[in-house]
Scaffold this motif. Structure first.
Motif, PDB file in Angstrom:
ATOM      1  N   GLU A 231       9.995  -9.057  -3.717  1.00 28.14           N
ATOM      2  CA  GLU A 231      11.178  -8.526  -3.019  1.00 28.14           C
ATOM      3  C   GLU A 231      11.552  -7.499  -3.708  1.00 28.14           C
ATOM      4  OE1 GLU A 231      12.908  -9.079  -0.418  1.00 28.14           O
ATOM      5  OE2 GLU A 231      11.123 -10.689   0.151  1.00 28.14           O
ATOM      6  N   LYS A 232      11.205  -7.074  -4.970  1.00 25.39           N
ATOM      7  CA  LYS A 232      11.693  -6.064  -5.973  1.00 25.39           C
ATOM      8  C   LYS A 232      10.780  -4.714  -5.263  1.00 25.39           C
ATOM      9  CE  LYS A 232      13.033  -8.411 -10.099  1.00 25.39           C
ATOM     10  NZ  LYS A 232      14.256  -7.624 -10.273  1.00 25.39           N
ATOM     11  N   LEU A 233       9.702  -4.850  -4.777  1.00 25.16           N
ATOM     12  CA  LEU A 233       8.834  -3.816  -4.370  1.00 25.16           C
ATOM     13  C   LEU A 233       9.665  -3.626  -2.909  1.00 25.16           C
ATOM     14  CD1 LEU A 233       5.191  -4.845  -5.432  1.00 25.16           C
ATOM     15  CD2 LEU A 233       6.422  -2.665  -5.943  1.00 25.16           C
ATOM     16  N   ARG A 234       9.842  -4.644  -2.369  1.00 24.91           N
ATOM     17  CA  ARG A 234      10.502  -4.314  -0.855  1.00 24.91           C
ATOM     18  C   ARG A 234      11.746  -3.426  -0.948  1.00 24.91           C
ATOM     19  NH1 ARG A 234       9.267 -10.089   1.751  1.00 24.91           N
ATOM     20  NH2 ARG A 234       7.235  -9.769   2.597  1.00 24.91           N
TER      21      ARG A 234
ATOM     22  N   SER B  77       0.700  -1.161  -0.256  1.00 29.45           N
ATOM     23  CA  SER B  77       0.067  -0.121  -0.033  1.00 29.45           C
ATOM     24  C   SER B  77       0.969   1.221  -0.097  1.00 29.45           C
ATOM     25  CB  SER B  77      -0.717   0.073   1.206  1.00 29.45           C
ATOM     26  OG  SER B  77      -1.760  -1.039   1.395  1.00 29.45           O
ATOM     27  N   ASP B  78       0.488   2.341  -0.639  1.00 28.66           N
ATOM     28  CA  ASP B  78       0.811   3.680  -0.292  1.00 28.66           C
ATOM     29  C   ASP B  78      -0.211   4.444   0.512  1.00 28.66           C
ATOM     30  OD1 ASP B  78      -1.007   4.341  -2.035  1.00 28.66           O
ATOM     31  OD2 ASP B  78       0.135   5.135  -3.604  1.00 28.66           O
TER      32      ASP B  78
ATOM     33  N   GLY C  78      11.333   0.620  -1.163  1.00 30.28           N
ATOM     34  CA  GLY C  78      10.984   0.923   0.058  1.00 30.28           C
ATOM     35  C   GLY C  78       9.655   0.645   0.461  1.00 30.28           C
ATOM     36  N   TYR C  79       8.819  -0.171  -0.298  1.00 30.82           N
ATOM     37  CA  TYR C  79       7.405  -0.557   0.153  1.00 30.82           C
ATOM     38  C   TYR C  79       7.219  -1.613   1.035  1.00 30.82           C
ATOM     39  CZ  TYR C  79       6.028   1.915  -4.403  1.00 30.82           C
ATOM     40  OH  TYR C  79       5.963   2.730  -5.186  1.00 30.82           O
TER      41      TYR C  79
END
Length: 338
Positions: A313-316, A59-60, A319-320
């Motif tokens: 993992e790419k989203l993490r 989420s943002d 910084g998400y």
């Protein structure tokens, strides 16, 4: 070598491409459908617990994207789905897939696939296959003669196609024999559900892009692919993979399939997994950054979400905060994929 590692000692390219990555998993209809047969007698089968979902939430400030790892061919008793998955679908205003539904279910898709796979240099398939592989293919064709005749993919007609296409057809035939049905896959389930609920749908790539990936295999990869599809026909590998998916065991799916493929076929792994993941992440970020508060359910092959190269993992890494959603997984020890 452990028994489990021995079971997964071959790379299972067909399983990866058809089941976990979602490339061209629709059986190509090569002839008119056979005459319908009477429905079998209905036998009561006790219901099983719903599959533990491979489901994550990112989420943002105002939008949420749910990431659901799909198994593209399933069985009737894989339904109903878990409450977590149903809640994610209910919360989402849109559902996105690898392909837009209108392309995934287009009657032109199998035609386009066959056109890409047809041999255009006047040669025959047997002329490209090592003698042992050609002999094994003939044995497999003889053992499945009735099924092939009904589908129109006769042994003579197979000679018209590239090895990658024949390998896919072998795998699809074997999956059908094991009770796995593309019509029951998560993609088709949520295409129908989104249509019924009036939810917006979309896709991350085109059918032409997926077919180009398959047709772009080099000669060695294609020969390995058809050889392993024939090997797959002799074991219950897919049943084990299906059991891992039902158990929500992200680590087992990754360690015993994704990581194995990355090590043995790094070029193909990069093409069908890493490069596509890299292309999808910005599109997921666009869904998060879109104005308004619409949430989205993303349904893609499970392999795309797992491992260091996976979308999660790419989203993490950007910084998400990405959280696993599995209410019934509390007793499952955490691991890298969880």
């Amino acid at each position: 070598m452990s028994p489990l590692r021995s079971l997964f000692s071959w790379p299972r390219l067909a399983a990866v491409l058809v089941v976990a990555s979602g490339l061209a998993y629709a059986q190509a209809p090569l002839a008119d459908a056979p005459e319908p047969v009477p429905a079998p007698e209905v036998v009561f089968v006790p219901p099983r617990d719903p599959p533990l979902p491979l489901l994550w939430r990112v989420s943002d400030a105002d939008n949420t994207v749910y990431l659901l790892g799909s198994f593209h061919l399933l069985k009737p008793d894989d339904y109903p789905l878990s409450g977590d998955v149903n809640d994610a679908f209910a919360d989402a205003e849109a559902v996105f897939f690898e392909l837009p539904p209108e392309e995934m279910n287009s009657p032109q898709l199998p035609v386009q696939m066959m056109q890409a796979a047809v041999r255009t240099d006047g040669t025959r398939l047997d002329g490209q296959l090592p003698p042992d592989t050609a002999a094994r293919l003939r044995d497999w064709q003889a053992a499945n003669a009735d099924t092939l005749q009904a589908s129109g993919l006769t042994p003579e007609r197979m000679q018209m196609f590239e090895p990658w296409f024949v390998g896919l057809m072998i795998s699809m035939t074997e999956m059908g024999k094991q009770g796995l049905d593309p019509k029951l896959g998560l993609d088709q389930h949520f295409i129908a559900a989104a249509d019924f609920a009036g939810k917006r749908t979309g896709g991350f790539e085109t059918a032409a892009q997926q077919i180009a990936l398959l047709d772009g295999m080099d000669a060695d990869e294609q020969l390995q692919f058809i050889d392993e599809a024939l090997s797959q026909a002799a074991n219950d590998d897919l049943q084990t993979l299906h059991a891992y998916w039902r158990a929500g065991d992200a680590d087992a799916i990754w360690n015993e399939m994704g990581d194995d493929m990355r090590n043995r076929y790094p070029k193909l792994y990069r093409h069908i997994n890493v490069e596509r993941n890299d292309a999808w992440v910005p599109k997921i970020e666009q869904l998060l950054a879109a104005p308004g508060t619409d949430d989205t359910l993303v349904v893609v092959g499970a392999l795309h979400l797992l491992g260091d190269d996976g979308v999660v993992e790419k989203l993490r890494g950007k910084g998400y905060i990405v959280e696993r959603m599995c209410s019934a997984c509390a007793a499952v020890p955490p691991g890298p994929g969880r």
